[in-house]
Design a protein around this motif. Sequence first.
Motif, PDB file in Angstrom:
ATOM      1  N   SER A  33       0.819  -1.321   0.005  1.00 48.58           N
ATOM      2  CA  SER A  33       0.174   0.045   0.004  1.00 48.58           C
ATOM      3  C   SER A  33       0.791   1.320   0.149  1.00 48.58           C
ATOM      4  CB  SER A  33      -0.846   0.100   1.297  1.00 48.58           C
ATOM      5  OG  SER A  33      -0.233  -0.018   2.467  1.00 48.58           O
ATOM      6  N   GLU A  34       1.944   1.256   0.586  1.00 40.35           N
ATOM      7  CA  GLU A  34       2.773   2.470   0.827  1.00 40.35           C
ATOM      8  C   GLU A  34       3.388   2.750  -0.611  1.00 40.35           C
ATOM      9  OE1 GLU A  34       7.025   1.931   2.280  1.00 40.35           O
ATOM     10  OE2 GLU A  34       5.627   0.375   3.293  1.00 40.35           O
ATOM     11  N   TYR A  35       3.207   1.770  -1.615  1.00 38.33           N
ATOM     12  CA  TYR A  35       4.080   2.029  -2.920  1.00 38.33           C
ATOM     13  C   TYR A  35       2.865   2.292  -3.884  1.00 38.33           C
ATOM     14  CZ  TYR A  35       8.176  -0.405  -0.670  1.00 38.33           C
ATOM     15  OH  TYR A  35       8.667  -0.637   0.407  1.00 38.33           O
ATOM     16  N   SER A  36       1.583   2.053  -3.583  1.00 38.25           N
ATOM     17  CA  SER A  36       0.668   2.305  -4.452  1.00 38.25           C
ATOM     18  C   SER A  36      -0.109   3.746  -4.310  1.00 38.25           C
ATOM     19  CB  SER A  36      -0.466   1.410  -4.280  1.00 38.25           C
ATOM     20  OG  SER A  36      -1.603   1.371  -4.915  1.00 38.25           O
ATOM     21  N   SER A  37      -0.187   4.302  -5.537  1.00 40.28           N
ATOM     22  CA  SER A  37      -0.915   5.828  -5.404  1.00 40.28           C
ATOM     23  C   SER A  37      -2.527   5.507  -5.138  1.00 40.28           C
ATOM     24  CB  SER A  37      -0.564   6.240  -6.722  1.00 40.28           C
ATOM     25  OG  SER A  37      -1.287   5.441  -7.819  1.00 40.28           O
ATOM     26  N   SER A  38      -2.900   4.470  -5.538  1.00 42.84           N
ATOM     27  CA  SER A  38      -4.332   4.264  -5.042  1.00 42.84           C
ATOM     28  C   SER A  38      -4.551   3.322  -3.786  1.00 42.84           C
ATOM     29  CB  SER A  38      -4.944   3.251  -6.159  1.00 42.84           C
ATOM     30  OG  SER A  38      -4.450   1.966  -5.914  1.00 42.84           O
ATOM     31  N   ASN A  39      -3.450   3.459  -3.053  1.00 45.42           N
ATOM     32  CA  ASN A  39      -3.346   2.666  -1.524  1.00 45.42           C
ATOM     33  C   ASN A  39      -4.032   1.087  -1.941  1.00 45.42           C
ATOM     34  OD1 ASN A  39      -2.762   2.552   1.050  1.00 45.42           O
ATOM     35  ND2 ASN A  39      -4.801   3.529   1.585  1.00 45.42           N
ATOM     36  N   CYS A  40      -3.540   0.779  -2.991  1.00 47.63           N
ATOM     37  CA  CYS A  40      -3.920  -1.087  -3.074  1.00 47.63           C
ATOM     38  C   CYS A  40      -5.381  -1.083  -3.129  1.00 47.63           C
ATOM     39  CB  CYS A  40      -3.428  -1.807  -2.129  1.00 47.63           C
ATOM     40  SG  CYS A  40      -1.540  -2.134  -2.269  1.00 47.63           S
ATOM     41  N   LYS A  41      -6.276  -0.077  -3.624  1.00 45.07           N
ATOM     42  CA  LYS A  41      -7.659  -0.247  -3.966  1.00 45.07           C
ATOM     43  C   LYS A  41      -7.775  -0.739  -5.364  1.00 45.07           C
ATOM     44  CE  LYS A  41      -9.327   2.445  -0.568  1.00 45.07           C
ATOM     45  NZ  LYS A  41      -8.925   3.856  -0.054  1.00 45.07           N
ATOM     46  N   ILE A  42      -7.535  -1.870  -5.624  1.00 43.92           N
ATOM     47  CA  ILE A  42      -7.279  -2.592  -6.889  1.00 43.92           C
ATOM     48  C   ILE A  42      -8.715  -3.438  -7.159  1.00 43.92           C
ATOM     49  CG2 ILE A  42      -5.906  -4.230  -8.448  1.00 43.92           C
ATOM     50  CD1 ILE A  42      -3.860  -3.594  -6.408  1.00 43.92           C
ATOM     51  N   PRO A  43      -9.401  -3.277  -8.271  1.00 42.13           N
ATOM     52  CA  PRO A  43     -10.597  -4.262  -8.532  1.00 42.13           C
ATOM     53  C   PRO A  43     -10.431  -5.516  -8.408  1.00 42.13           C
ATOM     54  CG  PRO A  43     -10.392  -2.222 -10.150  1.00 42.13           C
ATOM     55  CD  PRO A  43      -9.074  -2.120  -9.335  1.00 42.13           C
ATOM     56  N   LYS A  44      -9.316  -6.108  -9.149  1.00 45.23           N
ATOM     57  CA  LYS A  44      -9.086  -7.283  -9.180  1.00 45.23           C
ATOM     58  C   LYS A  44      -8.862  -7.981  -7.724  1.00 45.23           C
ATOM     59  CE  LYS A  44      -8.132  -8.298 -13.876  1.00 45.23           C
ATOM     60  NZ  LYS A  44      -7.481  -9.065 -14.791  1.00 45.23           N
ATOM     61  N   LEU A  45      -8.351  -7.297  -6.932  1.00 45.02           N
ATOM     62  CA  LEU A  45      -7.998  -7.763  -5.391  1.00 45.02           C
ATOM     63  C   LEU A  45      -9.317  -7.622  -4.703  1.00 45.02           C
ATOM     64  CD1 LEU A  45      -5.489  -8.312  -3.697  1.00 45.02           C
ATOM     65  CD2 LEU A  45      -5.404  -5.978  -2.755  1.00 45.02           C
ATOM     66  N   HIS A  46     -10.328  -6.809  -5.112  1.00 51.74           N
ATOM     67  CA  HIS A  46     -11.643  -6.435  -4.266  1.00 51.74           C
ATOM     68  C   HIS A  46     -12.360  -7.707  -4.753  1.00 51.74           C
ATOM     69  CE1 HIS A  46     -15.267  -5.054  -2.935  1.00 51.74           C
ATOM     70  NE2 HIS A  46     -15.919  -5.566  -4.063  1.00 51.74           N
ATOM     71  N   VAL A  47     -12.200  -8.263  -5.988  1.00 54.59           N
ATOM     72  CA  VAL A  47     -13.176  -9.323  -6.420  1.00 54.59           C
ATOM     73  C   VAL A  47     -12.286 -10.613  -5.891  1.00 54.59           C
ATOM     74  CG1 VAL A  47     -13.567 -10.713  -8.575  1.00 54.59           C
ATOM     75  CG2 VAL A  47     -13.841  -8.355  -8.725  1.00 54.59           C
ATOM     76  N   LEU A  48     -11.241 -10.773  -5.778  1.00 57.94           N
ATOM     77  CA  LEU A  48     -10.490 -12.016  -5.338  1.00 57.94           C
ATOM     78  C   LEU A  48     -10.974 -12.055  -3.649  1.00 57.94           C
ATOM     79  CD1 LEU A  48      -8.534 -14.335  -5.642  1.00 57.94           C
ATOM     80  CD2 LEU A  48      -6.907 -12.712  -4.996  1.00 57.94           C
ATOM     81  N   ARG A  49     -10.891 -11.081  -2.854  1.00 55.63           N
ATOM     82  CA  ARG A  49     -11.082 -11.131  -1.499  1.00 55.63           C
ATOM     83  C   ARG A  49     -12.716 -11.238  -1.287  1.00 55.63           C
ATOM     84  NH1 ARG A  49     -12.957 -10.941   2.722  1.00 55.63           N
ATOM     85  NH2 ARG A  49     -12.133  -9.880   4.643  1.00 55.63           N
ATOM     86  N   TYR A  50     -13.442 -10.549  -2.072  1.00 55.37           N
ATOM     87  CA  TYR A  50     -14.968 -10.686  -1.522  1.00 55.37           C
ATOM     88  C   TYR A  50     -15.900 -11.326  -2.530  1.00 55.37           C
ATOM     89  CZ  TYR A  50     -13.819  -6.970   1.545  1.00 55.37           C
ATOM     90  OH  TYR A  50     -13.281  -6.167   2.551  1.00 55.37           O
ATOM     91  N   HIS A  51     -15.479 -11.828  -3.601  1.00 57.09           N
ATOM     92  CA  HIS A  51     -16.475 -12.451  -4.515  1.00 57.09           C
ATOM     93  C   HIS A  51     -16.068 -13.888  -5.210  1.00 57.09           C
ATOM     94  CE1 HIS A  51     -18.579  -8.678  -4.508  1.00 57.09           C
ATOM     95  NE2 HIS A  51     -17.417  -7.970  -4.937  1.00 57.09           N
ATOM     96  N   VAL A  52     -14.861 -14.178  -5.177  1.00 53.06           N
ATOM     97  CA  VAL A  52     -14.650 -15.108  -5.695  1.00 53.06           C
ATOM     98  C   VAL A  52     -15.002 -16.553  -5.014  1.00 53.06           C
ATOM     99  CG1 VAL A  52     -12.496 -16.852  -6.368  1.00 53.06           C
ATOM    100  CG2 VAL A  52     -12.565 -14.487  -7.128  1.00 53.06           C
ATOM    101  N   VAL A  53     -14.627 -16.503  -3.824  1.00 47.93           N
ATOM    102  CA  VAL A  53     -14.860 -17.910  -3.057  1.00 47.93           C
ATOM    103  C   VAL A  53     -16.694 -18.023  -3.132  1.00 47.93           C
ATOM    104  CG1 VAL A  53     -15.018 -18.970  -0.809  1.00 47.93           C
ATOM    105  CG2 VAL A  53     -12.828 -17.676  -1.425  1.00 47.93           C
TER     106      VAL A  53
END
Length: 84
Positions: free
Chosen positions: A15-35
């Motif tokens: 998150s410290e290296y990301s300008s979006s603070n790691c607000k990445i759509p694919k990461l969100h999908v992986l975390r909340y929707h894939v399982v």
Amino acid sequence: MYIIEFCQEFVTLFSEYSSSNCKIPKLHVLRYHVVPSIRRYGSMNSMSTETYETLHKSNVKTPYRMTNKKNYIPQMLNTVCYII
């Protein structure tokens, strides 16, 4: 769950290296929707590597085999351009 832990660790580490603070759509999908989707519907087509394996075979492996293995990139490009 390992996916939840992975996503949390990913955000913590990067998150410290990301300008979006790691607000990445694919990461969100992986975390909340894939399982839940896998549990409900089975395998997700968008997460399958089968399509890309087939494309790799037809667009990389086969043209490479048709070359003389020396200076193969231009030969492969000519083969792929000719096929398309």
